[in-house]
Design an enzyme around this catalytic site. Sequence first.
Site, PDB file in Angstrom:
ATOM      1  N   ARG A  27       1.646  -5.533 -19.351  1.00 55.61           N
ATOM      2  CA  ARG A  27       2.469  -6.212 -18.058  1.00 55.61           C
ATOM      3  C   ARG A  27       1.569  -6.799 -17.165  1.00 55.61           C
ATOM      4  O   ARG A  27       2.126  -7.690 -16.320  1.00 55.61           O
ATOM      5  CB  ARG A  27       3.010  -4.516 -17.421  1.00 55.61           C
ATOM      6  CG  ARG A  27       3.858  -4.148 -18.122  1.00 55.61           C
ATOM      7  CD  ARG A  27       4.092  -2.731 -17.898  1.00 55.61           C
ATOM      8  NE  ARG A  27       4.819  -2.733 -16.461  1.00 55.61           N
ATOM      9  CZ  ARG A  27       6.493  -3.126 -16.366  1.00 55.61           C
ATOM     10  NH1 ARG A  27       7.021  -3.234 -17.463  1.00 55.61           N
ATOM     11  NH2 ARG A  27       6.787  -3.066 -15.271  1.00 55.61           N
ATOM     12  N   GLY A 100       6.481  -2.157  -7.097  1.00 54.10           N
ATOM     13  CA  GLY A 100       7.413  -2.692  -6.055  1.00 54.10           C
ATOM     14  C   GLY A 100       6.972  -3.128  -4.844  1.00 54.10           C
ATOM     15  O   GLY A 100       5.615  -3.163  -4.828  1.00 54.10           O
TER      16      GLY A 100
END
Length: 611
Positions: A27, A100
């Site tokens: 990722r 986030g």
Amino acid sequence: MCGIVAYIGPREAYPVILKGLKRLEYRGYDSSGVALLNGDLNVYKKKGKVAELEEMLVGKDVHSHIGIGHTRWATHGEPNDRNAHPHISGSGKLAMIHNGIIENYAQLKQDLLRKGYTFKSDTDTEVLLNFIEDIKENNNCPLEEAVRIALKRIVGAYVIVLIDQEHPDTLITARKGSPLVIGIGKNEHFLASDASPIIEYTKEVVYVNDYELAIIKADELILKNLGNERQTPFITKLDMELAAIEKGGYEHFMLKEIFEQPQTIQDCLRGRLDANGGTITMSGVSKYAEQIMNANRIVMVACGTSWHAGLVAEYIFEELCRINVEVEYASEFRYRNPVINQGDVIIAISQSGETADTLVAIENAKSKGAIIMGVVNVVGSSIARISDTGAYTHAGPEIGVASTKAFTAQLAVLTMIALKIGYEKGTISHDRYLQLVRELDAIPEKVATVLLQADNIRKLAEKYKDATNCLYLGRGYNFPVALEGALKLKEISYIHAEGYPAAEMKHGPIALVDENLPVVFIATKDAYHEKVVSNMQEIKARKGQVIAIINEGDEFTPTLADDVIVVPEADEIVAPMLNCIPLQLLAYYIGVAKNFDVDKPRNLAKSVTVE
Ligand code: G6P
């Protein structure tokens, strides 16, 4: 982008978490860490690769049956040990990981500083954690309630997972905007950003929805909304095998994924395209066929490589369906107050199904009455779930950060949709439809033929690896292919590359041309072939080095080019699926020749879950 893993159950948590973090490495990240509860709360974190964290932990006490782990992709504060997750609260009792961005963190931090809190990192995460702890202490309430209260005051996106030294039998997690999957085992639970760390232990998963919070013990999963109402967890069965996320003998995931393309395109066509019967079956498209056919316009919304797939699709839809198509960067579209009319069709293209900008762009469009069709690879992902309808690309897990097989699968799906709609609408003839169905059906085999060129392309990579700039030129359907080729080179080899429409090159880039500039032409036979060849002559006249992607049987173009890569001939509508393959290989082999980490290029993330 940030990866989260957590475990609670009878196994040793650390090996499960460590393996999970390695599975999420693709990722993109720059530091990692774990927190393990075993009476003491032990937190270990380190800048760099997960292997460096692992090395640091040799000989340390990692015994525990509950723990959280994280790979961080820096947003607030530079990548270093201090800013790595997990973070510990002021009392030292809570540890938290976060994926986030907390947009109102600066205000919250000011308030907490006034109350005497101090911070060990520069992150928004540590602010949220202390905010939660502050609420817990002031209200003398359980952690779960404090999390709920805090999250109602948060602006931004998050998945958070907390452990509490005082409650070593419970994990608390919540989600808004960033991805979270919970794996359900026998008296154990696994949490992760995607299914890859979970698949080896269980196939039963719950995709947590936005504004949901879970209280998780080894043998219990309680799901609630932020209003404290119990929600029924919806258990889904993973349709994925462990082998799909392993390298299977290839040196890199990227190479494996490039070579998988004959199969992945086939998988994408299977059950949909029947070349003998001349039919295309796509239930998600049929359901909305009327609306799509009658739409005043289609807007393709995407980022990165998926945006390039949207550009190819623009040409195809306009040609076959005679519908006005616009292609938008999701990040621009979401903030621009675009005009959206009732009945507009938005096609959201995304490999991961989690790209934050694409997700929010379609949420906005949906609220204004647009129909959302998702063309997504990851089953059960946020974009797939929020879409009104859609078609999965079925390319299987894509681990290499640079997208390859997902791109060709996107093209295959988008071509099928356009063909189906164009045929039903009557904007293409029966003969042309059948011809294109057959052309599409032949693509997997032709891709396999292109892959036979790998060795030649590796040699070309050696020749051109020291270039500092590179131009990619194409026209028509091959213009987006040029953009994608340039993007691949940039991502993997860190060589500056630009894709341009071949004719537009005269309006600027031609100034760069000299004997040191490699110029890649996508010069296969299509309506623009002769014009592309003229552009090639213009480059040659200025001593640029020409690498041309050409078709079998083309005898003239090689006389202009320094090097050629031959691909089988195909109709111009399906040719991008072939013509992009040599460009993927060229970027890959140059990256390898330069000794770069092609699967995890610097600074890049596979799934961009922050805006
Ligand atoms: C990142 C990835 C790209 C991808 C883009 C869009 O930049 O590195 O490979 O094309 O995001 O991602 P999506 O998952 O929405 O296709």
